[in-house]
Design a protein around this motif. Structure first.
Motif, PDB file in Angstrom:
ATOM      1  N   ARG A   5       0.825  -1.227   0.000  1.00  0.00           N
ATOM      2  CA  ARG A   5       0.000   0.000   0.000  1.00  0.00           C
ATOM      3  C   ARG A   5       0.852   1.266   0.000  1.00  0.00           C
ATOM      4  NH1 ARG A   5      -5.218  -1.548   0.376  1.00  0.00           N
ATOM      5  NH2 ARG A   5      -5.696  -3.376   1.615  1.00  0.00           N
ATOM      6  N   GLN A   6       1.958   1.257   0.733  1.00  0.00           N
ATOM      7  CA  GLN A   6       2.857   2.416   0.755  1.00  0.00           C
ATOM      8  C   GLN A   6       3.474   2.637  -0.626  1.00  0.00           C
ATOM      9  OE1 GLN A   6       3.354   4.679   3.038  1.00  0.00           O
ATOM     10  NE2 GLN A   6       1.994   3.688   4.497  1.00  0.00           N
ATOM     11  N   THR A   7       3.872   1.552  -1.274  1.00  0.00           N
ATOM     12  CA  THR A   7       4.438   1.652  -2.624  1.00  0.00           C
ATOM     13  C   THR A   7       3.397   2.176  -3.595  1.00  0.00           C
ATOM     14  OG1 THR A   7       5.929  -0.186  -2.131  1.00  0.00           O
ATOM     15  CG2 THR A   7       5.588   0.347  -4.447  1.00  0.00           C
ATOM     16  N   GLN A   8       2.179   1.642  -3.496  1.00  0.00           N
ATOM     17  CA  GLN A   8       1.102   2.112  -4.365  1.00  0.00           C
ATOM     18  C   GLN A   8       0.827   3.593  -4.148  1.00  0.00           C
ATOM     19  OE1 GLN A   8      -2.021  -0.613  -3.215  1.00  0.00           O
ATOM     20  NE2 GLN A   8      -1.730  -1.850  -5.065  1.00  0.00           N
ATOM     21  N   LYS A   9       0.757   3.995  -2.901  1.00  0.00           N
ATOM     22  CA  LYS A   9       0.475   5.401  -2.588  1.00  0.00           C
ATOM     23  C   LYS A   9       1.551   6.307  -3.153  1.00  0.00           C
ATOM     24  CE  LYS A   9      -0.582   8.500   1.214  1.00  0.00           C
ATOM     25  NZ  LYS A   9      -0.720   8.649   2.659  1.00  0.00           N
ATOM     26  N   PHE A  49      -2.671  -0.715 -11.416  1.00  0.00           N
ATOM     27  CA  PHE A  49      -1.609  -0.914 -10.429  1.00  0.00           C
ATOM     28  C   PHE A  49      -2.191  -1.308  -9.074  1.00  0.00           C
ATOM     29  CE2 PHE A  49       1.901   0.892  -7.704  1.00  0.00           C
ATOM     30  CZ  PHE A  49       2.876  -0.002  -8.109  1.00  0.00           C
ATOM     31  N   ILE A  50      -3.283  -0.672  -8.682  1.00  0.00           N
ATOM     32  CA  ILE A  50      -3.923  -0.996  -7.408  1.00  0.00           C
ATOM     33  C   ILE A  50      -4.509  -2.407  -7.450  1.00  0.00           C
ATOM     34  CG2 ILE A  50      -5.879  -0.418  -5.907  1.00  0.00           C
ATOM     35  CD1 ILE A  50      -5.258   2.558  -6.566  1.00  0.00           C
ATOM     36  N   LEU A  51      -5.174  -2.759  -8.535  1.00  0.00           N
ATOM     37  CA  LEU A  51      -5.732  -4.111  -8.657  1.00  0.00           C
ATOM     38  C   LEU A  51      -4.634  -5.175  -8.652  1.00  0.00           C
ATOM     39  CD1 LEU A  51      -8.591  -3.559 -11.246  1.00  0.00           C
ATOM     40  CD2 LEU A  51      -8.820  -4.106  -8.822  1.00  0.00           C
ATOM     41  N   MET A  52      -3.505  -4.869  -9.258  1.00  0.00           N
ATOM     42  CA  MET A  52      -2.388  -5.801  -9.262  1.00  0.00           C
ATOM     43  C   MET A  52      -1.907  -6.036  -7.826  1.00  0.00           C
ATOM     44  SD  MET A  52       1.175  -5.640 -11.472  1.00  0.00           S
ATOM     45  CE  MET A  52       0.692  -4.085 -12.106  1.00  0.00           C
ATOM     46  N   GLU A  54      -3.647  -5.623  -5.075  1.00  0.00           N
ATOM     47  CA  GLU A  54      -4.688  -6.279  -4.292  1.00  0.00           C
ATOM     48  C   GLU A  54      -4.774  -7.774  -4.589  1.00  0.00           C
ATOM     49  OE1 GLU A  54      -6.555  -4.969  -1.805  1.00  0.00           O
ATOM     50  OE2 GLU A  54      -5.291  -3.197  -2.071  1.00  0.00           O
ATOM     51  N   SER A  55      -4.393  -8.166  -5.790  1.00  0.00           N
ATOM     52  CA  SER A  55      -4.484  -9.585  -6.153  1.00  0.00           C
ATOM     53  C   SER A  55      -3.283 -10.394  -5.644  1.00  0.00           C
ATOM     54  CB  SER A  55      -4.616  -9.744  -7.664  1.00  0.00           C
ATOM     55  OG  SER A  55      -3.416  -9.394  -8.322  1.00  0.00           O
ATOM     56  N   LEU A  56      -2.201  -9.740  -5.265  1.00  0.00           N
ATOM     57  CA  LEU A  56      -1.019 -10.465  -4.776  1.00  0.00           C
ATOM     58  C   LEU A  56      -1.299 -11.346  -3.556  1.00  0.00           C
ATOM     59  CD1 LEU A  56       1.889  -7.911  -5.232  1.00  0.00           C
ATOM     60  CD2 LEU A  56       1.538 -10.042  -6.467  1.00  0.00           C
ATOM     61  N   PRO A  57      -1.945 -10.835  -2.508  1.00  0.00           N
ATOM     62  CA  PRO A  57      -2.180 -11.685  -1.330  1.00  0.00           C
ATOM     63  C   PRO A  57      -3.092 -12.883  -1.614  1.00  0.00           C
ATOM     64  CG  PRO A  57      -2.489  -9.383  -0.763  1.00  0.00           C
ATOM     65  CD  PRO A  57      -2.335  -9.455  -2.245  1.00  0.00           C
ATOM     66  N   MET A  58      -3.950 -12.797  -2.621  1.00  0.00           N
ATOM     67  CA  MET A  58      -4.838 -13.912  -2.946  1.00  0.00           C
ATOM     68  C   MET A  58      -4.065 -15.118  -3.472  1.00  0.00           C
ATOM     69  SD  MET A  58      -8.265 -12.193  -4.562  1.00  0.00           S
ATOM     70  CE  MET A  58      -7.476 -11.496  -5.998  1.00  0.00           C
ATOM     71  N   LYS A  59      -2.853 -14.899  -3.986  1.00  0.00           N
ATOM     72  CA  LYS A  59      -2.064 -15.972  -4.578  1.00  0.00           C
ATOM     73  C   LYS A  59      -1.196 -16.696  -3.556  1.00  0.00           C
ATOM     74  CE  LYS A  59      -1.743 -13.136  -8.671  1.00  0.00           C
ATOM     75  NZ  LYS A  59      -0.863 -12.325  -9.476  1.00  0.00           N
ATOM     76  N   ILE A  60      -0.949 -16.077  -2.432  1.00  0.00           N
ATOM     77  CA  ILE A  60      -0.038 -16.642  -1.433  1.00  0.00           C
ATOM     78  C   ILE A  60      -0.719 -17.798  -0.700  1.00  0.00           C
ATOM     79  CG2 ILE A  60       1.251 -16.144   0.683  1.00  0.00           C
ATOM     80  CD1 ILE A  60       1.549 -13.271  -0.371  1.00  0.00           C
ATOM     81  N   GLY A  61      -0.016 -18.917  -0.624  1.00  0.00           N
ATOM     82  CA  GLY A  61      -0.510 -20.075   0.107  1.00  0.00           C
ATOM     83  C   GLY A  61      -1.575 -20.880  -0.612  1.00  0.00           C
ATOM     84  N   GLN A  62      -1.789 -20.616  -1.875  1.00  0.00           N
ATOM     85  CA  GLN A  62      -2.794 -21.338  -2.647  1.00  0.00           C
ATOM     86  C   GLN A  62      -2.122 -22.464  -3.433  1.00  0.00           C
ATOM     87  OE1 GLN A  62      -6.017 -20.726  -2.393  1.00  0.00           O
ATOM     88  NE2 GLN A  62      -5.734 -18.917  -1.109  1.00  0.00           N
TER      89      GLN A  62
END
Length: 129
Positions: A5-9, A49-52, A54-62
């Motif tokens: 979020r800091q990077t996005q901001k 960029f924001i959607l990208m 936001e989708s990162l955490p959905m991929k972790i541990g799957q």
């Protein structure tokens, strides 16, 4: 997640600021379609960029298959999102196509410029030390 979020901001704020200043400059010189296209493209670049991020955490541990499906769906959706300003610029005369496409790459431009500045600054710091 907070670091994302800091990077996005950081990059989104800089990108929209640059686009607004450039867009206003184009408006003042009577080049409204160029300014509008640049701002439109930048807004959609920021959304992408924001959607990208936001989708990162959905991929972790799957599982691998689920990660692939999420990644493919995310890419498909984001490309569809990026097509909206291009289609608008093609169909409507109030947007310039070239400036719209440039606006779509504004986040990448800002990230690249930031890294180049950081490289130059770090190399001059090492020489003086």
């Amino acid at each position: 997640m907070e670091q994302i979020r800091q990077t996005q901001k950081k990059y989104c704020s800089l990108a929209i600021t640059l686009a607004i200043f450039a867009g206003v400059s184009f408006f003042l010189f009577g080049l409204k379609p160029i300014g509008k296209g640049l701002i439109l493209g930048t807004i959609f670049s920021i959304l992408n960029f924001i959607l990208m991020g936001e989708s990162l955490p959905m991929k972790i541990g799957q599982p691998k298959k689920k990660t692939f499906a999420i990644s493919f769906g995310s890419i498909f959706f984001r490309y569809g999102l990026m097509a909206i300003p291009v289609i608008a610029a093609i169909k409507l005369e109030q947007f310039n196509i070239a400036s719209t496409v440039f606006g779509l790459f504004m986040i990448q431009f800002v990230i690249l410029t930031d890294e180049i500045i950081r490289l130059i600054y770090n190399s001059t710091q090492k020489k003086t030390a």
